[in-house]
Enzyme design. Structure first.
Site, PDB file in Angstrom:
ATOM      1  N   LEU A   1       1.837   4.767   1.201  1.00 36.26           N
ATOM      2  CA  LEU A   1       1.546   5.518   2.429  1.00 36.26           C
ATOM      3  C   LEU A   1       1.421   6.997   2.113  1.00 36.26           C
ATOM      4  CD1 LEU A   1       3.976   3.674   4.829  1.00 36.26           C
ATOM      5  CD2 LEU A   1       1.504   3.330   4.562  1.00 36.26           C
TER       6      LEU A   1
ATOM      7  N   ASN B   1      11.993   1.618   3.202  1.00 36.33           N
ATOM      8  CA  ASN B   1      11.390   0.596   2.339  1.00 36.33           C
ATOM      9  C   ASN B   1      12.496  -0.100   1.554  1.00 36.33           C
ATOM     10  OD1 ASN B   1       9.256  -0.771   0.909  1.00 36.33           O
ATOM     11  ND2 ASN B   1       9.622   0.609  -0.819  1.00 36.33           N
TER      12      ASN B   1
ATOM     13  N   ARG C   1       0.863  -1.198   0.000  1.00 35.99           N
ATOM     14  CA  ARG C   1       0.000   0.000   0.000  1.00 35.99           C
ATOM     15  C   ARG C   1       0.886   1.230   0.000  1.00 35.99           C
ATOM     16  NH1 ARG C   1      -5.560  -1.626  -0.165  1.00 35.99           N
ATOM     17  NH2 ARG C   1      -5.384  -3.822   0.364  1.00 35.99           N
TER      18      ARG C   1
ATOM     19  N   HIS D   1      13.121  -1.918  -2.229  1.00 36.72           N
ATOM     20  CA  HIS D   1      12.507  -2.007  -3.552  1.00 36.72           C
ATOM     21  C   HIS D   1      13.388  -2.895  -4.448  1.00 36.72           C
ATOM     22  CE1 HIS D   1      10.073  -0.831  -6.950  1.00 36.72           C
ATOM     23  NE2 HIS D   1      11.195  -0.746  -7.641  1.00 36.72           N
TER      24      HIS D   1
HETATM   25  C1  GRF Z   1      10.492  -7.861  -1.907  1.00 33.99           C
HETATM   26  O1  GRF Z   1      10.759  -8.278  -3.220  1.00 33.99           O
HETATM   27  C2  GRF Z   1      10.658  -6.365  -1.790  1.00 33.99           C
HETATM   28  O2  GRF Z   1      11.621  -5.848  -2.620  1.00 33.99           O
HETATM   29  C3  GRF Z   1       9.306  -5.861  -2.175  1.00 33.99           C
HETATM   30  O3  GRF Z   1       8.396  -6.816  -1.667  1.00 33.99           O
HETATM   31  C4  GRF Z   1       9.033  -8.084  -1.530  1.00 33.99           C
HETATM   32  C5  GRF Z   1       8.862  -8.537  -0.119  1.00 33.99           C
HETATM   33  O4  GRF Z   1       9.228  -9.876   0.058  1.00 33.99           O
HETATM   34  N1  GRF Z   1       9.103  -4.522  -1.675  1.00 33.99           N
HETATM   35  P1  GRF Z   1       9.137 -10.561   1.488  1.00 33.99           P
HETATM   36  O5  GRF Z   1       7.687 -10.519   1.938  1.00 33.99           O
HETATM   37  O6  GRF Z   1      10.039  -9.815   2.431  1.00 33.99           O
HETATM   38  O7  GRF Z   1       9.603 -11.963   1.264  1.00 33.99           O
END
Ligand code: GRF
Length: 199
Positions: free
Chosen positions: A90, A104, A88, A106
């Site tokens: 924010l 975060n 989501r 990414h």
């Molecule tokens: C990861 O690929 C991260 O980069 C993205 O969401 C995924 C999360 O994976 N934002 P997990 O739930 O930590 O296994």
């Protein structure tokens, strides 16, 4: 920590805490998905975990949900909000409540390939190197100051799945390192630049 999925980044950070590599505790884990792996991983480790529905929108929290998330995090007196696969965006009051204290991860080298399926975007674009990025969260989409990045080569025979898998593995190295540096007070933000002060 906030997540919507498997919770493998949560597990990597919790393992690093248990190993004494991060001077912090996970105060609470929140998810907008009732059956999310991140909630069960947290409960297995006896960490408080709560499902809070996101409300009426598909990609963001509605106002009531936003208030519930902020309240739960404030009650737990957390210093840092770690997003680990929280699906989501924010906004507004949430960002204001924790300004400069949300991070975060990414799955691409930002600012390339923000948004969904960063690994697939990289493969489709034909880049030779991609990776993952840990960044502060601001009002933009995957746009805040970059804390750390780790590269992953794109191989000729990669599929979206194989590339995603290797990126995911590097996330588990990078995210704990970045959270540890923040917890130790080793980084400072100077405009767009995040500067690491090695202790
Ligand atoms: C990861 O690929 C991260 O980069 C993205 O969401 C995924 C999360 O994976 N934002 P997990 O739930 O930590 O296994």
């Amino acid at each position: 920590m906030l997540g919507s999925g498997k919770g493998s980044n949560f597990a990597a950070i919790a393992d690093a805490i248990d190993a004494g590599k991060i001077p912090a505790q996970v105060g609470i884990v929140l998810s907008d998905v009732e059956g999310a792996g991140i909630l069960s991983h947290a409960r297995e480790r006896e960490i408080a975990a709560q499902f809070i529905p996101a409300g009426k929108f598909r990609t963001k929290l509605d106002e009531e949900a936003e208030r519930s998330y902020v309240a739960a995090l404030q009650t737990s007196q957390v210093d840092l909000i770690v997003l680990a696969g929280f699906m989501r965006v924010l906004k507004g009051d949430f960002l204001r409540a924790f300004e400069g204290r949300i991070v975060n991860i990414h799955p691409s080298l930002l600012p390339s390939f923000p948004g969904l399926e960063g690994w697939k975007q990289a493969l489709d674009h034909g880049v030779k190197v991609t990776g993952c990025t840990v960044h502060f969260v601001d009002a933009g989409l995957d746009a805040g100051p970059v804390i750390g990045q780790q590269t992953v080569p794109v191989l000729d025979d990669d599929t979206p799945q194989s590339l995603h898998q290797r990126i995911h593995a590097t996330e588990h190295e990078l995210y704990p390192k970045c959270v540890a540096a923040i917890a130790r007070g080793e980084i400072s933000v100077q405009g767009r630049r995040v500067v690491w002060r090695r202790a």
